[in-house]
Design a protein around this motif. Structure first.
Motif, PDB file in Angstrom:
ATOM      1  N   ARG A 131       1.198  -1.284  -0.187  1.00  0.00           N
ATOM      2  CA  ARG A 131       0.116  -0.123   0.335  1.00  0.00           C
ATOM      3  C   ARG A 131       1.308   1.274  -0.132  1.00  0.00           C
ATOM      4  O   ARG A 131       0.816   2.132  -0.739  1.00  0.00           O
ATOM      5  N   ALA A 169       2.179   2.391  -3.419  1.00  0.00           N
ATOM      6  CA  ALA A 169       0.907   1.956  -4.207  1.00  0.00           C
ATOM      7  C   ALA A 169       0.828   4.270  -3.566  1.00  0.00           C
ATOM      8  O   ALA A 169       0.604   4.666  -4.561  1.00  0.00           O
ATOM      9  N   ALA A 197      -3.755   4.372  -6.025  1.00  0.00           N
ATOM     10  CA  ALA A 197      -3.139   3.646  -7.305  1.00  0.00           C
ATOM     11  C   ALA A 197      -4.831   3.424  -8.220  1.00  0.00           C
ATOM     12  O   ALA A 197      -4.053   3.377  -9.688  1.00  0.00           O
TER      13      ALA A 197
END
Length: 174
Positions: free
Chosen positions: A44, A47, A118
């Motif tokens: 994460r 991203a 993203a």
């Protein structure tokens, strides 16, 4: 400032931080140690950092989508190497920032970005970064500066990017 106002401010701030902490409970940490104990960006966090890199360094990436994707992954790998060289306290602070930004509440509260990193387009990420940069809240502005400076330092220190920028490299004085 009166003592009563100061106490209300302290109580309100503590309550806000407690609620924020509860919202982040169970969230993937921004930095995770690999098998050798070296800190790496979590998926994460990658991203977040990938979206920020594309926005901050727009125009510096290859035009071809496949080449740009490879260059971005190489940049994020170089970012991991740079982070591994940071002092532990700085790694912890960056990890906290990435943890907050990778959560929906943190992304919205700190950057003002409604869409996941993203999925957000470059223009939306640039607008969110400008929101952070222009904020009267110093934490937001500092977070923006840290992200921008880190990406620029890693990107422009890579000899592979120098030719795209028109820089021939350091001169030899022998």
């Amino acid at each position: 400032m009166q003592r009563r106002t100061l106490m209300k401010l302290g109580l309100g701030s503590g309550l806000l931080l407690s609620l924020a902490g509860l919202g982040l409970r169970g969230t993937e940490p921004g930095l995770q140690a690999d098998g050798s104990g070296t800190p790496r960006q979590s998926p994460r966090a990658r991203a977040v950092m990938g979206a920020v890199a594309l926005a901050v360094l727009e125009g510096a990436w290859p035009d071809d989508a496949a080449e740009r994707a490879r260059a971005l992954q190489a940049h994020l790998d170089q970012m991991d190497g740079a982070i591994a060289g940071f002092p532990p306290a700085l790694q912890a602070e960056l990890g906290q920032l990435l943890t907050v930004l990778s959560s929906a509440a943190g992304r919205l509260g700190l950057a003002g970005l409604r869409t996941d990193w993203a999925e957000a387009g470059t223009a939306a990420v640039q607008a969110a970064l400008q929101h952070m940069r222009r904020s009267r809240v110093s934490l937001r502005a500092q977070a923006y500066q840290a992200l921008r400076d880190l990406h620029c330092a890693v990107f422009f220190s890579s000899p592979g990017h120098w030719s795209r920028m028109g820089y021939p490299g350091p001169q030899s004085f022998q």
